[in-house]
Write a protein that holds these residues in place. Structure first.
Motif, PDB file in Angstrom:
ATOM      1  N   GLU A  68       0.847  -1.184   0.000  1.00  0.00           N
ATOM      2  CA  GLU A  68       0.000   0.000   0.000  1.00  0.00           C
ATOM      3  C   GLU A  68       0.885   1.237   0.000  1.00  0.00           C
ATOM      4  OE1 GLU A  68      -3.592   2.035   2.693  1.00  0.00           O
ATOM      5  OE2 GLU A  68      -2.788   0.055   3.202  1.00  0.00           O
ATOM      6  N   VAL A  69       0.762   2.055  -1.039  1.00  0.00           N
ATOM      7  CA  VAL A  69       1.635   3.212  -1.210  1.00  0.00           C
ATOM      8  C   VAL A  69       0.801   4.490  -1.201  1.00  0.00           C
ATOM      9  CG1 VAL A  69       3.385   4.317  -2.652  1.00  0.00           C
ATOM     10  CG2 VAL A  69       3.188   1.815  -2.628  1.00  0.00           C
ATOM     11  N   LYS A  70       1.238   5.439  -0.389  1.00  0.00           N
ATOM     12  CA  LYS A  70       0.604   6.752  -0.332  1.00  0.00           C
ATOM     13  C   LYS A  70       1.452   7.739  -1.141  1.00  0.00           C
ATOM     14  CE  LYS A  70      -0.007  10.582   2.973  1.00  0.00           C
ATOM     15  NZ  LYS A  70       0.133  10.951   4.410  1.00  0.00           N
ATOM     16  N   PHE A  71       0.827   8.436  -2.091  1.00  0.00           N
ATOM     17  CA  PHE A  71       1.504   9.461  -2.878  1.00  0.00           C
ATOM     18  C   PHE A  71       1.070  10.838  -2.382  1.00  0.00           C
ATOM     19  CE2 PHE A  71       1.528   5.813  -5.739  1.00  0.00           C
ATOM     20  CZ  PHE A  71       2.838   5.817  -6.183  1.00  0.00           C
ATOM     21  N   VAL A  72       2.029  11.743  -2.223  1.00  0.00           N
ATOM     22  CA  VAL A  72       1.712  13.106  -1.797  1.00  0.00           C
ATOM     23  C   VAL A  72       2.260  14.124  -2.796  1.00  0.00           C
ATOM     24  CG1 VAL A  72       1.569  12.553   0.655  1.00  0.00           C
ATOM     25  CG2 VAL A  72       3.779  13.170  -0.325  1.00  0.00           C
ATOM     26  N   ASP A  73       2.608  13.670  -3.975  1.00  0.00           N
ATOM     27  CA  ASP A  73       3.111  14.543  -5.032  1.00  0.00           C
ATOM     28  C   ASP A  73       2.595  13.996  -6.361  1.00  0.00           C
ATOM     29  OD1 ASP A  73       4.809  15.579  -7.151  1.00  0.00           O
ATOM     30  OD2 ASP A  73       6.123  16.339  -5.577  1.00  0.00           O
ATOM     31  N   GLU A  74       1.811  14.792  -7.054  1.00  0.00           N
ATOM     32  CA  GLU A  74       1.192  14.321  -8.299  1.00  0.00           C
ATOM     33  C   GLU A  74       2.248  13.963  -9.345  1.00  0.00           C
ATOM     34  OE1 GLU A  74      -1.990  15.781 -11.731  1.00  0.00           O
ATOM     35  OE2 GLU A  74      -1.613  17.039  -9.963  1.00  0.00           O
ATOM     36  N   ALA A  75       3.323  14.773  -9.432  1.00  0.00           N
ATOM     37  CA  ALA A  75       4.366  14.509 -10.423  1.00  0.00           C
ATOM     38  C   ALA A  75       5.068  13.188 -10.143  1.00  0.00           C
ATOM     39  CB  ALA A  75       5.388  15.653 -10.431  1.00  0.00           C
ATOM     40  N   VAL A  76       5.281  12.883  -8.871  1.00  0.00           N
ATOM     41  CA  VAL A  76       5.914  11.614  -8.500  1.00  0.00           C
ATOM     42  C   VAL A  76       4.991  10.448  -8.839  1.00  0.00           C
ATOM     43  CG1 VAL A  76       6.715  10.219  -6.544  1.00  0.00           C
ATOM     44  CG2 VAL A  76       7.372  12.626  -6.715  1.00  0.00           C
ATOM     45  N   CYS A  77       3.718  10.612  -8.539  1.00  0.00           N
ATOM     46  CA  CYS A  77       2.745   9.563  -8.859  1.00  0.00           C
ATOM     47  C   CYS A  77       2.679   9.342 -10.368  1.00  0.00           C
ATOM     48  CB  CYS A  77       1.371   9.952  -8.321  1.00  0.00           C
ATOM     49  SG  CYS A  77       0.114   8.665  -8.519  1.00  0.00           S
ATOM     50  N   ARG A  78       2.714  10.429 -11.122  1.00  0.00           N
ATOM     51  CA  ARG A  78       2.679  10.329 -12.579  1.00  0.00           C
ATOM     52  C   ARG A  78       3.917   9.584 -13.100  1.00  0.00           C
ATOM     53  NH1 ARG A  78      -0.258  13.318 -16.171  1.00  0.00           N
ATOM     54  NH2 ARG A  78      -0.892  14.774 -14.520  1.00  0.00           N
ATOM     55  N   ARG A  79       5.073   9.898 -12.514  1.00  0.00           N
ATOM     56  CA  ARG A  79       6.313   9.242 -12.932  1.00  0.00           C
ATOM     57  C   ARG A  79       6.263   7.746 -12.629  1.00  0.00           C
ATOM     58  NH1 ARG A  79       9.776  12.034  -9.926  1.00  0.00           N
ATOM     59  NH2 ARG A  79       9.639  13.786 -11.376  1.00  0.00           N
ATOM     60  N   PHE A  80       5.711   7.403 -11.464  1.00  0.00           N
ATOM     61  CA  PHE A  80       5.602   5.993 -11.118  1.00  0.00           C
ATOM     62  C   PHE A  80       4.654   5.268 -12.071  1.00  0.00           C
ATOM     63  CE2 PHE A  80       3.649   2.458  -8.794  1.00  0.00           C
ATOM     64  CZ  PHE A  80       4.782   1.728  -8.461  1.00  0.00           C
ATOM     65  N   LEU A  81       3.550   5.909 -12.426  1.00  0.00           N
ATOM     66  CA  LEU A  81       2.610   5.305 -13.374  1.00  0.00           C
ATOM     67  C   LEU A  81       3.283   5.059 -14.721  1.00  0.00           C
ATOM     68  CD1 LEU A  81      -0.689   7.272 -12.654  1.00  0.00           C
ATOM     69  CD2 LEU A  81      -0.355   4.801 -12.401  1.00  0.00           C
ATOM     70  N   GLU A  82       4.103   6.007 -15.164  1.00  0.00           N
ATOM     71  CA  GLU A  82       4.822   5.830 -16.425  1.00  0.00           C
ATOM     72  C   GLU A  82       5.773   4.642 -16.337  1.00  0.00           C
ATOM     73  OE1 GLU A  82       6.687   9.585 -16.912  1.00  0.00           O
ATOM     74  OE2 GLU A  82       4.888  10.596 -17.654  1.00  0.00           O
ATOM     75  N   SER A  83       6.453   4.514 -15.189  1.00  0.00           N
ATOM     76  CA  SER A  83       7.366   3.388 -14.993  1.00  0.00           C
ATOM     77  C   SER A  83       6.608   2.069 -14.990  1.00  0.00           C
ATOM     78  CB  SER A  83       8.127   3.550 -13.670  1.00  0.00           C
ATOM     79  OG  SER A  83       8.952   4.684 -13.679  1.00  0.00           O
ATOM     80  N   TYR A  84       5.470   2.063 -14.325  1.00  0.00           N
ATOM     81  CA  TYR A  84       4.677   0.838 -14.256  1.00  0.00           C
ATOM     82  C   TYR A  84       4.150   0.457 -15.634  1.00  0.00           C
ATOM     83  CZ  TYR A  84       1.289  -2.594 -12.583  1.00  0.00           C
ATOM     84  OH  TYR A  84       0.583  -3.754 -12.389  1.00  0.00           O
ATOM     85  N   SER A  85       3.661   1.442 -16.362  1.00  0.00           N
ATOM     86  CA  SER A  85       3.104   1.181 -17.686  1.00  0.00           C
ATOM     87  C   SER A  85       4.151   0.628 -18.652  1.00  0.00           C
ATOM     88  CB  SER A  85       2.508   2.475 -18.250  1.00  0.00           C
ATOM     89  OG  SER A  85       1.982   2.278 -19.537  1.00  0.00           O
ATOM     90  N   SER A  86       5.399   1.103 -18.530  1.00  0.00           N
ATOM     91  CA  SER A  86       6.464   0.660 -19.437  1.00  0.00           C
ATOM     92  C   SER A  86       7.079  -0.675 -19.032  1.00  0.00           C
ATOM     93  CB  SER A  86       7.573   1.720 -19.482  1.00  0.00           C
ATOM     94  OG  SER A  86       8.271   1.771 -18.249  1.00  0.00           O
ATOM     95  N   GLY A  87       6.676  -1.199 -17.867  1.00  0.00           N
ATOM     96  CA  GLY A  87       7.257  -2.446 -17.383  1.00  0.00           C
ATOM     97  C   GLY A  87       8.510  -2.238 -16.552  1.00  0.00           C
ATOM     98  N   CYS A  88       8.872  -0.973 -16.319  1.00  0.00           N
ATOM     99  CA  CYS A  88      10.108  -0.667 -15.594  1.00  0.00           C
ATOM    100  C   CYS A  88      10.020  -1.081 -14.128  1.00  0.00           C
ATOM    101  CB  CYS A  88      10.414   0.823 -15.715  1.00  0.00           C
ATOM    102  SG  CYS A  88      12.018   1.286 -15.053  1.00  0.00           S
ATOM    103  N   VAL A  89       8.835  -0.978 -13.515  1.00  0.00           N
ATOM    104  CA  VAL A  89       8.691  -1.362 -12.108  1.00  0.00           C
ATOM    105  C   VAL A  89       9.014  -2.843 -11.938  1.00  0.00           C
ATOM    106  CG1 VAL A  89       7.038  -1.678 -10.222  1.00  0.00           C
ATOM    107  CG2 VAL A  89       7.052   0.454 -11.532  1.00  0.00           C
TER     108      VAL A  89
END
Length: 302
Positions: free
Chosen positions: A79-100
């Motif tokens: 369970e991850v709490k995000f408090v920065d939209e830009a950080v959350c967006r970057r993580f989503l991009e990483s997840y979508s690309s398979g980088c996570v």
């Protein structure tokens, strides 16, 4: 579904604290991540893998925190709490690309016993919304995450694991001083010109090798641009618009080729001055500590 309110909501949270929660579910068979989580001897190593993966794919240590690890048999939930939209967006991009998934496997192979050939599956949810089904719509994913407002602080287990990791780092930094108590009374020796300092340890500042080149391209993922911008301060060949040109030219070839060509441009332009210390410094600047450890072949702490 009208998502305009969701987009407006995230945009209007610049002045206020943007926050939201996502649940990352991890599953593997050999080793079984849930079994590793339940094993007191492996839990800390597994937690370190998770922390390094988040750091590398969210762009550092800030903007998020782990609230709880969940036993969701047969999966491990984070369970991850995000408090920065830009950080959350970057993580989503990483997840979508398979980088996570890629970074998790790479860190696990170094740190988690028996995870050399780890094969795993992931799923990300926000409440009852499966984000894997709408990854092509990043605004919708952000909306779903933002709608799950965090109502808890990190639980006791996570706090204890975080403290254990801090203790490991602290004891590792103190070890050289306790081994040589007399040195504490002397000024720190100057670093030789052919060496550089990383996490208070001295490394040979050698020229980048083809093995370094391949290792960087394999591991950096979508963060290659940020590393390139750090390198461009001292490398004219990477000044604007060189990095964006590389991204456009090799877009169809994928992240590996884009990263490979970035470092290739750096090495060709800098020649003998394209050294490991400059690359590690760029990684440190972007808080890609896990990748820096991989480049330096630093063994995981037991």
């Amino acid at each position: 579904m009208d998502r305009s309110n969701g987009k407006k909501m995230t945009a209007n949270c610049v002045d206020d604290l943007w926050a939201g929660c996502a649940f990352l579910f991890l599953q593997s068979n050999d080793p079984d991540l849930l079994s590793a989580y339940k094993d007191p001897d492996r839990k800390l190593n597994l937690f370190k893998v998770i922390r390094l993966t988040l750091s590398d794919t969210a762009g550092g240590l800030d903007g998020y925190e782990i609230l709880k690890l969940h036993d969701v048999d047969p999966r491990l939930g984070v369970e991850v709490k995000f408090v920065d939209e830009a950080v959350c967006r970057r993580f989503l991009e990483s997840y979508s690309s398979g980088c996570v998934q890629q970074m998790f496997v790479q860190h696990a192979s170094r740190i988690l016993p028996g995870a050399v050939d780890l094969a795993m599956q992931t799923e990300m949810k926000a409440g009852d919304k499966i984000l894997d089904e709408c990854l092509d719509d990043q605004e919708l994913c952000l909306h779903h995450i933002h709608m799950i407002q965090p109502v808890r602080l990190p639980d006791d287990e996570v706090c204890q694991l975080e403290q254990q990791l801090r203790n490991l780092v602290f004891s590792d930094r103190r070890a050289p001083h306790t081994a040589q108590p007399l040195a504490c009374k002397q000024e720190a020796p100057s670093i030789p010109s052919n060496c550089f300092l990383f996490q208070e340890k001295v490394f040979d500042d050698r020229q980048l090798t083809p093995a370094d080149h391949q290792r960087f391209a394999t591991n950096v993922g979508q963060d290659w641009k940020r590393v390139g911008r750090a390198l461009q301060r001292t490398c004219r060949a990477l000044k604007r618009p060189a990095i964006e040109n590389l991204a456009y030219e090799y877009e169809r070839d994928g992240l590996y080729e884009q990263a490979y060509q970035l470092l290739n441009r750096f090495i060709q332009a800098e020649g003998k001055a394209a050294r490991l210390g400059r690359l590690v410094s760029a990684l440190e600047e972007n808080k890609l500590i896990g990748l820096a450890e991989i480049m330096l072949d630093i063994p995981p702490k037991e």
